[in-house]
Design a protein around this motif. Structure first.
Motif, mmCIF file in Angstrom:
data_model
loop_
_atom_site.group_PDB
_atom_site.id
_atom_site.type_symbol
_atom_site.label_atom_id
_atom_site.label_comp_id
_atom_site.label_asym_id
_atom_site.label_seq_id
_atom_site.Cartn_x
_atom_site.Cartn_y
_atom_site.Cartn_z
ATOM 1 N N PRO A 1 43.995 69.624 46.997
ATOM 2 C CA PRO A 1 43.913 70.760 46.589
ATOM 3 C C PRO A 1 42.627 71.643 47.298
ATOM 4 C CG PRO A 1 43.901 68.845 45.097
ATOM 5 C CD PRO A 1 44.057 68.312 46.352
ATOM 6 N N ASP A 2 42.631 72.847 47.046
ATOM 7 C CA ASP A 2 41.544 73.724 47.662
ATOM 8 C C ASP A 2 40.188 73.597 46.954
ATOM 9 O OD1 ASP A 2 40.015 75.471 49.056
ATOM 10 O OD2 ASP A 2 41.463 77.206 48.497
ATOM 11 N N ASP A 3 39.569 72.311 47.077
ATOM 12 C CA ASP A 3 38.358 72.319 46.455
ATOM 13 C C ASP A 3 36.998 72.500 47.349
ATOM 14 O OD1 ASP A 3 38.294 68.563 46.453
ATOM 15 O OD2 ASP A 3 38.377 70.077 48.122
ATOM 16 N N ALA A 4 36.998 73.281 48.381
ATOM 17 C CA ALA A 4 36.018 73.029 49.319
ATOM 18 C C ALA A 4 35.179 74.375 49.271
ATOM 19 C CB ALA A 4 36.641 72.753 50.768
ATOM 20 N N ARG A 5 34.939 74.904 48.411
ATOM 21 C CA ARG A 5 34.134 76.112 48.095
ATOM 22 C C ARG A 5 32.792 76.000 49.050
ATOM 23 N NH1 ARG A 5 34.949 77.672 41.779
ATOM 24 N NH2 ARG A 5 37.137 77.735 41.671
ATOM 25 N N ASN A 6 32.361 74.790 48.979
ATOM 26 C CA ASN A 6 31.114 74.511 49.745
ATOM 27 C C ASN A 6 31.486 73.373 50.872
ATOM 28 O OD1 ASN A 6 29.044 76.392 48.177
ATOM 29 N ND2 ASN A 6 29.731 74.914 46.575
ATOM 30 N N PRO A 7 32.217 73.660 51.865
ATOM 31 C CA PRO A 7 32.286 72.732 52.852
ATOM 32 C C PRO A 7 31.383 71.729 52.969
ATOM 33 C CG PRO A 7 33.322 74.701 53.587
ATOM 34 C CD PRO A 7 32.246 75.106 52.428
ATOM 35 N N GLY A 8 31.669 70.361 52.923
ATOM 36 C CA GLY A 8 30.767 69.394 53.346
ATOM 37 C C GLY A 8 29.610 69.107 52.243
ATOM 38 N N ASN A 9 30.163 69.418 50.924
ATOM 39 C CA ASN A 9 29.250 68.998 49.854
ATOM 40 C C ASN A 9 29.675 67.759 49.178
ATOM 41 O OD1 ASN A 9 31.174 69.324 48.064
ATOM 42 N ND2 ASN A 9 30.438 71.568 47.426
ATOM 43 N N GLY A 10 28.960 67.056 48.375
ATOM 44 C CA GLY A 10 29.121 65.798 48.011
ATOM 45 C C GLY A 10 30.431 65.428 47.069
ATOM 46 N N GLN A 11 31.073 66.747 46.731
ATOM 47 C CA GLN A 11 32.107 66.671 45.799
ATOM 48 C C GLN A 11 33.321 67.593 46.570
ATOM 49 O OE1 GLN A 11 30.788 68.940 42.271
ATOM 50 N NE2 GLN A 11 29.584 67.273 41.473
ATOM 51 N N ASP A 12 33.473 66.999 47.706
ATOM 52 C CA ASP A 12 34.494 67.534 48.418
ATOM 53 C C ASP A 12 35.608 66.601 48.812
ATOM 54 O OD1 ASP A 12 35.982 68.778 50.675
ATOM 55 O OD2 ASP A 12 34.343 69.694 51.861
ATOM 56 N N GLY A 13 36.640 66.736 48.088
ATOM 57 C CA GLY A 13 37.686 65.890 48.160
ATOM 58 C C GLY A 13 38.283 65.707 49.509
ATOM 59 N N THR A 14 38.382 66.826 50.148
ATOM 60 C CA THR A 14 39.032 67.121 51.491
ATOM 61 C C THR A 14 38.340 66.232 52.492
ATOM 62 O OG1 THR A 14 39.923 69.134 51.013
ATOM 63 C CG2 THR A 14 39.791 68.535 53.368
ATOM 64 N N LEU A 15 37.087 66.311 52.079
ATOM 65 C CA LEU A 15 36.057 65.740 53.274
ATOM 66 C C LEU A 15 36.222 64.139 52.826
ATOM 67 C CD1 LEU A 15 33.859 65.594 55.459
ATOM 68 C CD2 LEU A 15 32.128 65.842 53.667
ATOM 69 N N GLU A 16 36.401 63.693 51.651
ATOM 70 C CA GLU A 16 36.243 62.408 51.269
ATOM 71 C C GLU A 16 37.726 61.634 51.952
ATOM 72 O OE1 GLU A 16 35.747 62.589 47.017
ATOM 73 O OE2 GLU A 16 33.792 63.198 47.196
ATOM 74 N N ALA A 17 38.787 62.543 51.817
ATOM 75 C CA ALA A 17 40.177 61.967 52.287
ATOM 76 C C ALA A 17 39.906 61.797 53.696
ATOM 77 C CB ALA A 17 41.052 62.901 51.763
ATOM 78 N N ALA A 18 39.380 62.682 54.321
ATOM 79 C CA ALA A 18 39.347 62.409 55.767
ATOM 80 C C ALA A 18 38.130 61.155 56.166
ATOM 81 C CB ALA A 18 38.420 63.572 56.518
ATOM 82 N N ILE A 19 37.223 60.946 55.505
ATOM 83 C CA ILE A 19 36.120 59.943 55.577
ATOM 84 C C ILE A 19 37.038 58.498 55.334
ATOM 85 C CG2 ILE A 19 34.178 58.552 54.613
ATOM 86 C CD1 ILE A 19 33.194 61.277 54.161
ATOM 87 N N ARG A 20 38.016 58.471 54.310
ATOM 88 C CA ARG A 20 38.716 57.282 54.036
ATOM 89 C C ARG A 20 39.727 56.852 55.243
ATOM 90 N NH1 ARG A 20 38.836 59.625 48.775
ATOM 91 N NH2 ARG A 20 41.144 60.393 49.170
ATOM 92 N N TRP A 21 40.317 57.950 55.683
ATOM 93 C CA TRP A 21 41.140 57.692 56.711
ATOM 94 C C TRP A 21 40.512 57.317 58.036
ATOM 95 C CZ3 TRP A 21 41.022 60.289 61.604
ATOM 96 C CH2 TRP A 21 42.081 60.061 62.437
ATOM 97 N N MET A 22 39.127 57.908 58.215
ATOM 98 C CA MET A 22 38.426 57.453 59.540
ATOM 99 C C MET A 22 38.033 56.003 59.388
ATOM 100 S SD MET A 22 37.293 59.019 62.086
ATOM 101 C CE MET A 22 37.271 60.786 61.750
ATOM 102 N N GLY A 23 38.161 55.456 57.988
ATOM 103 C CA GLY A 23 37.598 54.139 57.907
ATOM 104 C C GLY A 23 38.827 53.026 58.313
ATOM 105 N N THR A 24 40.086 53.385 58.504
ATOM 106 C CA THR A 24 41.090 52.906 58.776
ATOM 107 C C THR A 24 41.328 52.913 60.365
ATOM 108 O OG1 THR A 24 42.618 54.630 58.827
ATOM 109 C CG2 THR A 24 42.254 53.474 56.697
ATOM 110 N N GLN A 25 40.403 53.699 61.193
ATOM 111 C CA GLN A 25 40.685 53.561 62.416
ATOM 112 C C GLN A 25 39.329 53.102 63.224
ATOM 113 O OE1 GLN A 25 43.318 55.908 63.764
ATOM 114 N NE2 GLN A 25 43.550 55.543 61.723
#
Length: 333
Positions: A309-333
């Motif tokens: 979902p387009d929830d990144a009105r403030n990219p990089g904030n603490g409620q950024d689902g897109t960033l959180e998904a990237a962080i979760r994937w990064m944890g698998t790497q």
């Protein structure tokens, strides 16, 4: 075109070294036309530029485009009175990226206000993840400071232990493409990371050397190698990610251990070239498509590997689902 195809400017904000002077050759006037010879010559020259250089030039009905343009300018007495017809003809090209700039607009684009420049920023996230936000680059003059700042951020986060990277392009609506590429050169790796593809199929590679676009190596110099090379990279895109930012998105396509997150991009992954008309106006004309390192040509919006979902009105904030998904994937790497 600017300093050869490798240095071709991608979008209208990077026009300083990309202006091609265009002369005027008078075209035929329609029966009963009240156009002045000056206006007719101006419009003819603009249409000649389009027919000779546009990306879709072989697919278009040029007699019809010209007829429509001259009909719209039948009473034009000055070049300025043909601007509407020039814009209409550019829309008829169908590439969705070409545009016309008045002399005043061209002047503002060629000499952007320094206070409007926004520099890259970043921070170290938990788990040894470097976060790098890449805003648009307005011009050649702004690119040098932009690259210095981005490389400082990367060097600092790398020195503090960043082993994976998130590159955020969601706020980058276009501008210069070479500054952002130089900013993430060490994350992309050296070699050909993409290419321009012209209407006749000619390809001109985007080549990185020592972390820098090869055409700019003498200007910006090599970037410092990473202490933790070949890291996994997550690329964040959104609906505002356009033009030059889409080129950076494409440069990461096909790279091992790289995944994209967010929303599809705006959908103009094409290269533009600026042509100056006699009064100082510019035709900014789409000239080439863009291909990734695998050779795939991208057209229209570029979908992410993981759409969110387009929830990144403030990219990089603490409620950024897109960033959180990237962080979760990064944890698998």
């Amino acid at each position: 075109m600017s300093k050869g195809m490798p240095a071709r400017r991608h979008v209208i904000a990077a026009l300083a070294a990309l202006v091609i002077a265009t002369g005027c050759t008078a075209g035929p006037s329609a029966p009963g036309s009240a156009m002045s010879p000056e206006a007719r010559a101006y419009l003819t020259a603009a249409l000649d530029v389009m027919e000779k250089n546009s990306l879709h030039k072989r697919e278009l009905d040029w007699p019809e485009i010209r007829e429509n343009a001259f009909a719209l300018s039948a009473k034009a007495r000055t070049p300025a009175e043909t601007y509407g017809a020039v814009r209409a003809a550019l829309r008829d090209l169908g590439d969705g990226h070409s545009r016309f700039m008045t002399p005043e607009e061209a002047g503002a684009a060629l000499s952007p206000s320094p206070e409007n420049s926004v520099l890259p920023e970043g921070r170290l996230l938990p788990g040894g993840i470097g976060y790098l936000l890449l805003p648009p680059v307005a011009s050649d003059t702004a690119a040098a400071a932009y690259v210095r700042q981005a490389r400082t951020v990367v060097r600092d986060l790398d020195g503090r232990g960043a082993r994976g990277w998130i590159v955020d392009l969601r706020s980058n609506a276009g501008g210069d493409m070479w500054g952002p590429l130089a900013s993430v050169g060490r994350l992309l790796g050296d070699g050909d990371v993409g290419a321009f593809v012209e209407a006749d199929g000619k390809r001109t590679a985007w080549t990185l050397q020592d972390g820098t676009p090869k055409a700019y190596l003498e200007t910006w110099g090599p970037s410092e190698p990473l202490a933790h090379p070949d890291p996994p990279v997550a690329v964040l895109t959104g609906k505002r990610t356009a033009s030059a930012a889409e080129a950076v998105t494409i440069a990461f396509r096909g790279q091992p251990r790289t995944r994209s997150f967010g929303q599809p991009t705006r959908g103009v992954p094409t290269a533009n070239e600026a042509h100056r008309l006699t009064d100082g106006a510019l035709i900014v004309l789409t000239r080439a498509r863009e291909a990734d390192r695998t050779g795939r040509i991208h057209e229209g919006p570029i979908p992410p590997d993981e759409e969110l979902p387009d929830d990144a009105r403030n990219p990089g904030n603490g409620q950024d689902g897109t960033l959180e998904a990237a962080i979760r994937w990064m944890g698998t790497q």
